[in-house]
Write an enzyme that holds these catalytic residues in place. Sequence first.
Site, PDB file in Angstrom:
ATOM      1  N   LYS A 110       9.190  12.314  12.389  1.00 30.46           N
ATOM      2  CA  LYS A 110       7.926  11.609  12.563  1.00 30.46           C
ATOM      3  C   LYS A 110       8.080  10.745  13.817  1.00 30.46           C
ATOM      4  O   LYS A 110       8.859   9.792  13.839  1.00 30.46           O
ATOM      5  CB  LYS A 110       7.591  10.732  11.353  1.00 30.46           C
ATOM      6  CG  LYS A 110       6.244  10.036  11.533  1.00 30.46           C
ATOM      7  CD  LYS A 110       5.980   8.971  10.487  1.00 30.46           C
ATOM      8  CE  LYS A 110       4.696   8.233  10.846  1.00 30.46           C
ATOM      9  NZ  LYS A 110       4.505   7.017  10.021  1.00 30.46           N
ATOM     10  N   GLY A 171       0.139  -1.217   7.808  1.00 31.01           N
ATOM     11  CA  GLY A 171       0.316  -2.286   6.832  1.00 31.01           C
ATOM     12  C   GLY A 171      -0.908  -3.131   6.570  1.00 31.01           C
ATOM     13  O   GLY A 171      -0.853  -4.095   5.802  1.00 31.01           O
ATOM     14  N   ALA A 197      -1.308   5.382   8.025  1.00 34.56           N
ATOM     15  CA  ALA A 197      -1.378   3.934   8.313  1.00 34.56           C
ATOM     16  C   ALA A 197      -2.722   3.338   7.926  1.00 34.56           C
ATOM     17  O   ALA A 197      -3.783   3.887   8.215  1.00 34.56           O
ATOM     18  CB  ALA A 197      -1.072   3.624   9.771  1.00 34.56           C
ATOM     19  N   ASN A 219       2.490   3.945   2.521  1.00 35.62           N
ATOM     20  CA  ASN A 219       3.702   3.170   2.293  1.00 35.62           C
ATOM     21  C   ASN A 219       3.376   1.781   1.759  1.00 35.62           C
ATOM     22  O   ASN A 219       3.618   1.459   0.594  1.00 35.62           O
ATOM     23  CB  ASN A 219       4.520   3.090   3.583  1.00 35.62           C
ATOM     24  CG  ASN A 219       5.876   2.426   3.423  1.00 35.62           C
ATOM     25  OD1 ASN A 219       6.715   2.504   4.304  1.00 35.62           O
ATOM     26  ND2 ASN A 219       6.145   1.771   2.305  1.00 35.62           N
TER      27      ASN A 219
END
Length: 268
Positions: A110, A171, A197, A219
């Site tokens: 990645k 995030g 993301a 994530n």
Amino acid sequence: MCQDINRPDMAGHDPLIIAGRAFRSRLMVGTGKFPSAGALRAALAGSGAEIVTVALRRVDLAHPDTDSIMSAVDPERYLILPNTSGARTAEEALRLARMARAMGLPDWVKLELTPEPKYLLPDPVETLKAAEMLIKEDFVVLPYIQADPILAKRLEELGAATVMPLGAPIGSNRGVRTRDMIRIIIEQAKVPVVVDAGLGAPSHAAEAMEMGADAVLVNTALADAADHGLMARGFALAVMAGRLAYLAGLGPERDAAAASSPLTGFLE
């Protein structure tokens, strides 16, 4: 009895194909920010993911301890996708990818180049340069990019295995804020499009899949959750629901009401 949503009969014989390899799950999972290896294991188990990204700068590949990222990721069960997160130049990214290869990790990478520290936006110039270098060395390259249709097409033409446009800054948990550009990327792409993301809720993942994205990567949303495994399960179900809705064909939006039980029709 709980059914496995990643079974072929549940997925409608609809595998995700990347670089000639088939995957049942269209949910990829990142491994950063989890409070413990146990939390990561719970998220992975709940997600049904088969592709797991690992940031090379944050792991000791040679000496994984019992509470490390690598201790939680079984290479027999998951495709470990090395991530060049933290690299600021194409040369740095290439060095990290070579290091992963030397340590026995897959030739998949990645590609992530984020020199800007506040919003962690990917550098398009260095990303294109790094992709060309990595592809020449026979890496399978999955580049993380801003939602730029021109860049996505250039990377595809170079030989990138996917393109991975951001939904929102890394995030941020803000969802698909780049939807108009992602729609263009999806329309033009001949390789899988992975929205990566900024997805903070299962509904965000479902939206991306309904638009026609081939997969999503999550994530922070899982690491931030009070119950990591349960949130991962929610994302897995949302990805499946969004994919099925896309395949089924969503009805058109209308400006005015349209009766679901019209006065004329087949009963007459």
